[in-house]
Design a protein around this motif. Structure first.
Motif, PDB file in Angstrom:
ATOM      1  N   MET A   1       3.659   1.117   8.080  1.00 51.24           N
ATOM      2  CA  MET A   1       3.079   0.541   6.849  1.00 51.24           C
ATOM      3  C   MET A   1       1.682   0.020   7.150  1.00 51.24           C
TER       4      MET A   1
ATOM      5  N   GLY B   1       8.708  -6.614  -0.146  1.00 50.26           N
ATOM      6  CA  GLY B   1       7.902  -7.294   0.859  1.00 50.26           C
ATOM      7  C   GLY B   1       8.266  -6.932   2.293  1.00 50.26           C
ATOM      8  N   LYS B   2       7.296  -7.168   3.160  1.00 48.69           N
ATOM      9  CA  LYS B   2       7.414  -6.841   4.577  1.00 48.69           C
ATOM     10  C   LYS B   2       8.583  -7.594   5.221  1.00 48.69           C
TER      11      LYS B   2
ATOM     12  N   GLU C   1       9.667  -1.302   0.307  1.00 49.37           N
ATOM     13  CA  GLU C   1       8.987  -2.277   1.164  1.00 49.37           C
ATOM     14  C   GLU C   1       7.820  -2.916   0.409  1.00 49.37           C
ATOM     15  N   LEU C   2       7.157  -2.133  -0.441  1.00 48.62           N
ATOM     16  CA  LEU C   2       6.092  -2.717  -1.270  1.00 48.62           C
ATOM     17  C   LEU C   2       6.694  -3.669  -2.307  1.00 48.62           C
TER      18      LEU C   2
ATOM     19  N   TYR D   1       0.046  -3.747   2.063  1.00 51.16           N
ATOM     20  CA  TYR D   1       1.101  -4.269   1.181  1.00 51.16           C
ATOM     21  C   TYR D   1       0.586  -4.681  -0.186  1.00 51.16           C
ATOM     22  N   HIS D   2      -0.701  -5.023  -0.244  1.00 51.50           N
ATOM     23  CA  HIS D   2      -1.208  -5.586  -1.494  1.00 51.50           C
ATOM     24  C   HIS D   2      -2.482  -4.870  -1.934  1.00 51.50           C
TER      25      HIS D   2
END
Ligand code: ATP
Ligand code: MG
Length: 424
Positions: free
Chosen positions: A360, A323-324, A319-320, A363-364
């Motif tokens: 989650m 991407g979401k 997922e990282l 992400y960044h």
């Protein structure tokens, strides 16, 4: 849409008042007869473009060389095209110059299919010289005139035939079908952009599998400038899912199509570029396919009963990486695919995957409570490539839930990591 209808009738009125003939024509007449929503209304008239321009206060000369003027009314606009024929076809494409003709019947003669060659006057009376109304009632798609000739003149009509057959769930008549086979190689004269646009409407429509079946049996797309490679390894489940998944996020359908045709992640970007897809669709589709392939691989190679936490970490890693949106799209897509899959293929983690997705928290690197600058000043070291690696490492730790997203905890952990690296 009564307002669109009313303003369109106003356009007809004004043309008639000035002594011209004028009709609604093409898609709007067809859709009305089919009881489908009408999205725009095209008008055919005996008035020449300059006459149309002089009658209406607000016009745009959209396609003067085709005899088309756009008339702007209060809220809606209408394409008004002078009666014309197309005689000089060049390279199996429609000509850029046209000749004007006298009457509506001659104008209808140049149109592609009987269902698109019906005109309707202001009183609602039809001019239907090719029996388009009857063909609509019978669910039949038929060329105006000899199909072989019409496809030879303009090869895009073959793609339009497949698209209409697919979207409306209509059957091509025999003569159209055999002309498709006979003229299919002419598709190579048509720009990919225009082929893709037809394919797009087909795939986003309500019955994409009907169109795909016609394409498969006719092998029409083999003759496009950029054919779709290796269709040997068909994945039926993906293709079945195509029809069931929402068309609101186009990447859901494109990914299922490409994977259904046996394509893999690495090939999809090149293929979609050749097919003139937009960068956004290309990227989101490719991310989704990559996500699917990587996750399936992970599930296959991990024994899930023992390694549930390993799988959870694997999910988070993917997922990282992709991407979401890719993860969310995958979950939506999988909800549709699961009922179609057999025991063996079934991915049984569903509830957990949704949970992992919802859990989650970032992400960044920019979502971390400590920035790269914070880390540098805390450690008292000069920046360099090590910092990027370290920040990535910290991001993973927080994403896995091994470390809280708090500045102090992150900086402390950064120190531990750097010290252990210095020792080794
Ligand atoms: P829709 O807009 O729902 O796709 P449409 O029938 O209005 O359907 P357009 O591409 O807007 O399709 O074309 C308008 C009309 O112009 C058609 O109904 C048809 O009569 C004619 N037409 C369009 N493309 C061609 C073509 N390639 N050859 C012959 N006639 C065509
Ligand atoms: Mg139209």
């Amino acid at each position: 849409n009564p307002l669109m209808q009313r303003q369109g009738e106003e356009v007809l009125h004004l043309l008639l008042e000035h002594g011209h003939q004028a009709f609604f024509v093409g898609g709007c007449v067809r859709d009305e007869l089919m009881g489908r929503p009408v999205h725009d209304m095209d008008i055919a008239t005996s008035a020449k473009p300059e006459e149309v321009i002089s009658i209406f206060p607000r016009t745009v000369p959209t396609g003067l060389q085709h005899g088309t003027v756009t008339v702007l009314m209060d809220t809606y606009s209408y394409e008004v095209t002078t009666f014309r024929k197309e005689s000089e076809y060049e390279d199996h494409r429609r000509p850029s110059n046209v000749q004007f003709v006298e009457g509506i019947v001659q104008d209808l003669q140049r149109r592609d299919f009987t269902m698109n060659a019906i005109a309707c006057n202001i009183k609602g009376e039809l001019t239907d010289p090719y029996g388009g109304h009857q063909d609509i009632a019978n669910g039949i798609i038929r060329c105006v005139g000899k199909a072989e000739d019409r496809f030879d003149e303009d090869a895009l009509r073959m793609m339009r035939a497949v698209r209409f057959a697919s979207v409306f769930a209509f059957r091509p008549v025999k003569s159209l079908w055999s002309a498709l086979i006979k003229d299919r190689d002419k598709l190579s004269y048509i720009a990919m952009e225009r082929i893709r646009a037809e394919l797009e409407r087909m795939i986003m429509g309500p019955h994409p599998l009907r169109g795909l079946e016609i394409l498969r049996r006719s092998r029409l797309l083999d003759f496009a400038k950029a054919p779709i490679p290796n269709q040997e390894d068909i994945k039926q489940v993906y293709l079945l899912g195509l029809e069931k998944v929402s068309s609101e996020s186009p990447e859901l359908r494109w990914s299922l199509l490409l994977q259904g045709l046996g394509m893999h992640g690495e090939e999809t970007l090149t293929m979609m570029r050749d097919w003139t897809f937009s960068n956004v669709i290309m990227q989101t589709t490719s991310d989704l396919i990559h996500f699917d392939e990587a996750w399936r691989q992970m599930v296959l190679t991990t024994s899930q009963s023992q390694e549930i936490d390993g799988l959870r970490r694997g999910w988070i890693t993917l997922e990282l990486r992709y991407g979401k949106a890719a993860a969310a799209n995958w979950l939506i897509r999988q909800d549709v695919l699961n009922p179609l899959m057999n025991e063996e293929e079934l991915i049984r983690l569903q509830p957990l995957e949704w949970k992992w997705h919802h859990d989650m928290i970032l992400y960044h690197i920019s979502d971390l409570a400590a920035s790269g600058g914070d880390v540098i000043s805390f450690l008292g070291r000069k920046g360099g490539p090590w910092l990027g690696h370290l920040m990535k490492n910290l991001l993973m730790c927080v994403a896995y839930g091994d470390l809280p997203n708090e500045k102090e905890a992150i900086l402390d952990h950064a120190k531990v990591v750097v010290n252990s690296q210095n020792e080794s």
